[in-house]
Write a protein that holds these residues in place. Structure first.
Motif, mmCIF file in Angstrom:
data_model
loop_
_atom_site.group_PDB
_atom_site.id
_atom_site.type_symbol
_atom_site.label_atom_id
_atom_site.label_comp_id
_atom_site.label_asym_id
_atom_site.label_seq_id
_atom_site.Cartn_x
_atom_site.Cartn_y
_atom_site.Cartn_z
ATOM 1 N N THR A 154 -25.799 31.161 10.935
ATOM 2 C CA THR A 154 -24.417 30.695 10.864
ATOM 3 C C THR A 154 -24.292 29.550 9.868
ATOM 4 N N HIS A 155 -23.209 29.564 9.113
ATOM 5 C CA HIS A 155 -22.855 28.461 8.212
ATOM 6 C C HIS A 155 -21.512 27.923 8.679
ATOM 7 N N LEU A 156 -21.320 26.616 8.558
ATOM 8 C CA LEU A 156 -20.076 25.996 9.004
ATOM 9 C C LEU A 156 -19.526 25.104 7.896
ATOM 10 N N LEU A 157 -18.263 25.347 7.562
ATOM 11 C CA LEU A 157 -17.578 24.567 6.530
ATOM 12 C C LEU A 157 -16.478 23.736 7.182
ATOM 13 N N GLY A 158 -16.306 22.529 6.686
ATOM 14 C CA GLY A 158 -15.198 21.689 7.117
ATOM 15 C C GLY A 158 -14.142 21.674 6.031
ATOM 16 N N ILE A 159 -12.880 21.824 6.427
ATOM 17 C CA ILE A 159 -11.778 21.879 5.467
ATOM 18 C C ILE A 159 -10.737 20.826 5.849
ATOM 19 N N ALA A 160 -10.374 20.016 4.860
ATOM 20 C CA ALA A 160 -9.323 19.020 5.062
ATOM 21 C C ALA A 160 -8.047 19.530 4.407
ATOM 22 N N SER A 161 -6.954 19.467 5.162
ATOM 23 C CA SER A 161 -5.646 19.874 4.663
ATOM 24 C C SER A 161 -4.593 19.288 5.591
ATOM 25 N N MET A 174 -16.372 29.181 10.073
ATOM 26 C CA MET A 174 -17.705 29.598 10.489
ATOM 27 C C MET A 174 -18.012 30.976 9.914
ATOM 28 N N ILE A 175 -19.173 31.098 9.305
ATOM 29 C CA ILE A 175 -19.648 32.374 8.771
ATOM 30 C C ILE A 175 -20.839 32.794 9.621
ATOM 31 N N LYS A 176 -20.723 33.925 10.303
ATOM 32 C CA LYS A 176 -21.795 34.422 11.162
ATOM 33 C C LYS A 176 -22.336 35.729 10.592
ATOM 34 N N GLY A 177 -23.650 35.770 10.437
ATOM 35 C CA GLY A 177 -24.312 36.953 9.926
ATOM 36 C C GLY A 177 -25.410 36.543 8.966
ATOM 37 N N ASP A 178 -26.389 37.398 8.778
ATOM 38 C CA ASP A 178 -27.535 37.018 7.952
ATOM 39 C C ASP A 178 -27.397 37.444 6.495
ATOM 40 N N TYR A 179 -26.220 37.871 6.083
ATOM 41 C CA TYR A 179 -26.011 38.337 4.712
ATOM 42 C C TYR A 179 -25.889 37.186 3.715
ATOM 43 N N TYR A 180 -25.229 36.097 4.124
ATOM 44 C CA TYR A 180 -24.936 34.979 3.210
ATOM 45 C C TYR A 180 -26.159 34.098 3.008
ATOM 46 N N GLN A 181 -26.498 33.860 1.759
ATOM 47 C CA GLN A 181 -27.546 32.910 1.382
ATOM 48 C C GLN A 181 -26.859 31.604 0.972
ATOM 49 N N GLN A 182 -27.651 30.560 0.747
ATOM 50 C CA GLN A 182 -27.089 29.264 0.353
ATOM 51 C C GLN A 182 -26.254 29.376 -0.925
ATOM 52 N N ASP A 214 -24.502 31.939 -1.908
ATOM 53 C CA ASP A 214 -23.222 32.571 -1.558
ATOM 54 C C ASP A 214 -22.276 31.545 -0.928
ATOM 55 N N VAL A 215 -22.829 30.686 -0.075
ATOM 56 C CA VAL A 215 -22.020 29.659 0.588
ATOM 57 C C VAL A 215 -21.512 28.651 -0.443
ATOM 58 N N LYS A 216 -22.363 28.277 -1.388
ATOM 59 C CA LYS A 216 -21.948 27.347 -2.443
ATOM 60 C C LYS A 216 -20.823 27.951 -3.279
ATOM 61 N N LYS A 217 -20.931 29.241 -3.591
ATOM 62 C CA LYS A 217 -19.877 29.924 -4.357
ATOM 63 C C LYS A 217 -18.562 29.913 -3.562
ATOM 64 N N LEU A 218 -18.651 30.181 -2.265
ATOM 65 C CA LEU A 218 -17.466 30.163 -1.408
ATOM 66 C C LEU A 218 -16.847 28.763 -1.373
ATOM 67 N N LEU A 219 -17.674 27.731 -1.271
ATOM 68 C CA LEU A 219 -17.174 26.348 -1.292
ATOM 69 C C LEU A 219 -16.407 26.084 -2.583
ATOM 70 N N SER A 232 -16.365 20.900 2.677
ATOM 71 C CA SER A 232 -17.767 20.484 2.691
ATOM 72 C C SER A 232 -18.566 21.376 3.629
ATOM 73 N N LEU A 233 -19.828 21.531 3.297
ATOM 74 C CA LEU A 233 -20.748 22.275 4.150
ATOM 75 C C LEU A 233 -21.224 21.317 5.238
ATOM 76 N N LEU A 234 -21.129 21.737 6.495
ATOM 77 C CA LEU A 234 -21.509 20.891 7.618
ATOM 78 C C LEU A 234 -22.893 21.302 8.125
ATOM 79 N N ASP A 235 -23.648 20.329 8.581
ATOM 80 C CA ASP A 235 -24.956 20.595 9.167
ATOM 81 C C ASP A 235 -24.757 20.785 10.671
#
Length: 147
Positions: free
Chosen positions: A21-28, A104-112, A114-119, A132-135
């Motif tokens: 899982t990857h988790l992004l924080g979005i401010a708006s 939240m992105i769930k699944g084993d398809y996304y690599q770091q 891919d997440v950076k590109k999405l950011l 931002s990418l959250l830990d």
């Protein structure tokens, strides 16, 4: 006759839920539906609200409802969830008060990469002020994200 008591292992539940899982924080400052509309339009996603997985927190004798938008990629086994982090005066993740939304992105398809590109793509979306990418390991109230 003895009664068998089963205890839920919360640590194992959290570990299993957040595996791959990857988790992004979005401010708006905009509403969730407005941000999702712009994300759908610009990133060609299909986020839709899913009331059946809405998160409800009970605090101070009140219930707070946090809607979740959901999108499943048709070509792989990746699921995306867009959470509202704020409801009235309460937060789903109080340690992240500066973040209005969580992706939240769930699944084993996304690599770091891919997440950076999405950011990078998210930073170009109208109404999005900060991404931002959250830990996940550093989030104290991650149990609140489990639906």
């Amino acid at each position: 006759m003895s009664v068998l008591k089963l205890k839920l292992d919360n640590d194992q539940l959290v570990e299993d839920f957040f595996d791959n899982t990857h988790l992004l924080g979005i401010a708006s400052t905009s509403n969730d539906y407005q941000v999702c509309w712009h994300i759908n339009r610009q990133l060609h996603t299909a986020f839709r609200i899913n009331n059946s997985i809405e998160i409800t927190l009970a605090k101070k004798n009140r219930s707070y409802h946090f809607p979740i938008y959901e999108f499943h990629e048709p070509t792989n086994s990746v699921a995306h969830y867009f959470f509202n982090n704020h409801c009235q005066a309460e937060y789903l993740l109080p340690e992240l008060k500066q973040v209005q939304f969580l992706w939240m992105i769930k699944g084993d398809y996304y690599q770091q990469s891919d997440v950076k590109k999405l950011l990078d793509e998210l930073r170009l979306v109208p109404l999005v002020q900060l991404v931002s990418l959250l830990d996940i390991k550093e989030i104290k109230n991650k149990m609140n994200l489990i639906f």
